[in-house]
Design a protein around this motif. Structure first.
Motif, PDB file in Angstrom:
ATOM      1  N   PRO A  45     126.977  38.728  26.314  1.00  0.00           N
ATOM      2  CA  PRO A  45     125.595  38.234  26.385  1.00  0.00           C
ATOM      3  C   PRO A  45     125.472  36.836  25.779  1.00  0.00           C
ATOM      4  CG  PRO A  45     125.800  40.019  24.773  1.00  0.00           C
ATOM      5  CD  PRO A  45     127.100  39.913  25.484  1.00  0.00           C
ATOM      6  N   TYR A  46     124.579  36.057  26.350  1.00  0.00           N
ATOM      7  CA  TYR A  46     124.367  34.675  25.900  1.00  0.00           C
ATOM      8  C   TYR A  46     123.695  34.678  24.542  1.00  0.00           C
ATOM      9  CZ  TYR A  46     122.590  29.931  25.659  1.00  0.00           C
ATOM     10  OH  TYR A  46     122.298  28.656  25.256  1.00  0.00           O
ATOM     11  N   GLN A  47     124.218  33.836  23.643  1.00  0.00           N
ATOM     12  CA  GLN A  47     123.591  33.663  22.331  1.00  0.00           C
ATOM     13  C   GLN A  47     123.207  32.191  22.214  1.00  0.00           C
ATOM     14  OE1 GLN A  47     126.410  34.947  19.444  1.00  0.00           O
ATOM     15  NE2 GLN A  47     126.109  37.112  19.880  1.00  0.00           N
ATOM     16  N   LYS A  48     121.974  31.966  21.818  1.00  0.00           N
ATOM     17  CA  LYS A  48     121.485  30.598  21.669  1.00  0.00           C
ATOM     18  C   LYS A  48     122.203  29.936  20.507  1.00  0.00           C
ATOM     19  CE  LYS A  48     117.180  28.085  21.148  1.00  0.00           C
ATOM     20  NZ  LYS A  48     115.753  28.196  20.930  1.00  0.00           N
ATOM     21  N   LYS A  50     123.058  27.525  17.264  1.00  0.00           N
ATOM     22  CA  LYS A  50     122.247  27.156  16.097  1.00  0.00           C
ATOM     23  C   LYS A  50     121.710  25.741  16.272  1.00  0.00           C
ATOM     24  CE  LYS A  50     125.305  29.288  12.854  1.00  0.00           C
ATOM     25  NZ  LYS A  50     125.917  29.129  11.548  1.00  0.00           N
TER      26      LYS A  50
END
Length: 52
Positions: A45-48, A50
């Motif tokens: 899954p895509y993680q935004k 920092k």
């Protein structure tokens, strides 16, 4: 005329990328094969990222 032999079950074919399975014969007597592909890469899954 030649007599037809009863269909024999073929074992599943295993490769690193896919598996083939024998399908049951249809009404015309055709026996096909089903190909099940294995995934080439894993999806995460895509993680935004920092923010600075």
């Amino acid at each position: 005329m030649s007599e037809q032999k009863p269909n024999t079950k073929v074992p599943d074919g295993q490769t690193p990328f896919y598996t083939t399975r024998q399908m049951p014969p249809n009404d015309k007597g055709f026996v096909g094969y089903e190909t099940v592909w294995k995934p080439f890469q894993k999806e995460v899954p895509y993680q935004k990222p920092k923010t600075p």
